[in-house]
Scaffold this motif. Structure first.
Motif, short mmCIF file in Angstrom:
data_model
loop_
_atom_site.label_atom_id
_atom_site.label_comp_id
_atom_site.label_asym_id
_atom_site.label_seq_id
_atom_site.Cartn_x
_atom_site.Cartn_y
_atom_site.Cartn_z
N MET A 117 0.82 -1.20 0.00
CA MET A 117 0.00 0.00 0.00
C MET A 117 0.86 1.26 0.00
N LEU A 118 1.87 1.31 0.86
CA LEU A 118 2.75 2.46 0.93
C LEU A 118 3.50 2.65 -0.38
N ALA A 119 3.94 1.57 -0.98
CA ALA A 119 4.66 1.65 -2.26
C ALA A 119 3.76 2.23 -3.35
N GLU A 120 2.49 1.88 -3.33
CA GLU A 120 1.54 2.42 -4.30
C GLU A 120 1.37 3.93 -4.13
N VAL A 121 1.29 4.37 -2.89
CA VAL A 121 1.14 5.80 -2.60
C VAL A 121 2.37 6.57 -3.09
N VAL A 122 3.55 6.03 -2.81
CA VAL A 122 4.79 6.67 -3.25
C VAL A 122 4.83 6.73 -4.77
N GLU A 123 4.44 5.65 -5.43
CA GLU A 123 4.44 5.62 -6.90
C GLU A 123 3.43 6.62 -7.46
N ARG A 147 2.37 9.37 -6.05
CA ARG A 147 2.90 10.73 -5.81
C ARG A 147 3.97 11.08 -6.84
#
Length: 95
Positions: free
Chosen positions: A1-7, A9
């Motif tokens: 989930m965090l990786a998706e948010v970073v991507e 952004r």
């Protein structure tokens, strides 16, 4: 989930930069259309030609051209290639 948010952004930031670059390139195209005078597709071709011959990114050429409206001097390599590109354009129109 965090990786998706970073991507997401990172993608959002890239899109924002692309939109900002496009606005400056469109302004420079308008300036070329007035200077040459020529249609928008020829103005685009002129900017691309100058960019390639100077080995400077198109957005940087466009930014330098637009900056001349704020009393900034166009860098010499861009000035030189722009003059040459305009000469080639006018020579082609005479044929």
């Amino acid at each position: 989930m965090l990786a998706e948010v970073v991507e997401l952004r990172a993608d959002n930031e890239q899109l924002g930069q692309a939109l900002a670059s496009r606005a400056v390139i469109d302004q420079a195209c308008g300036m070329m259309m007035a200077m040459a005078p020529c249609p928008s597709d020829r103005a685009w071709d002129l900017l691309v030609d100058v960019s390639q011959r100077c080995n400077i990114k198109l957005r940087d050429v466009a930014e330098a051209l637009v900056a001349t409206t704020k009393d900034r001097t166009l860098p010499e390599p861009i000035q030189r290639e722009l003059r040459r590109a305009l000469r080639r354009l006018h020579a082609a129109d005479r044929r």
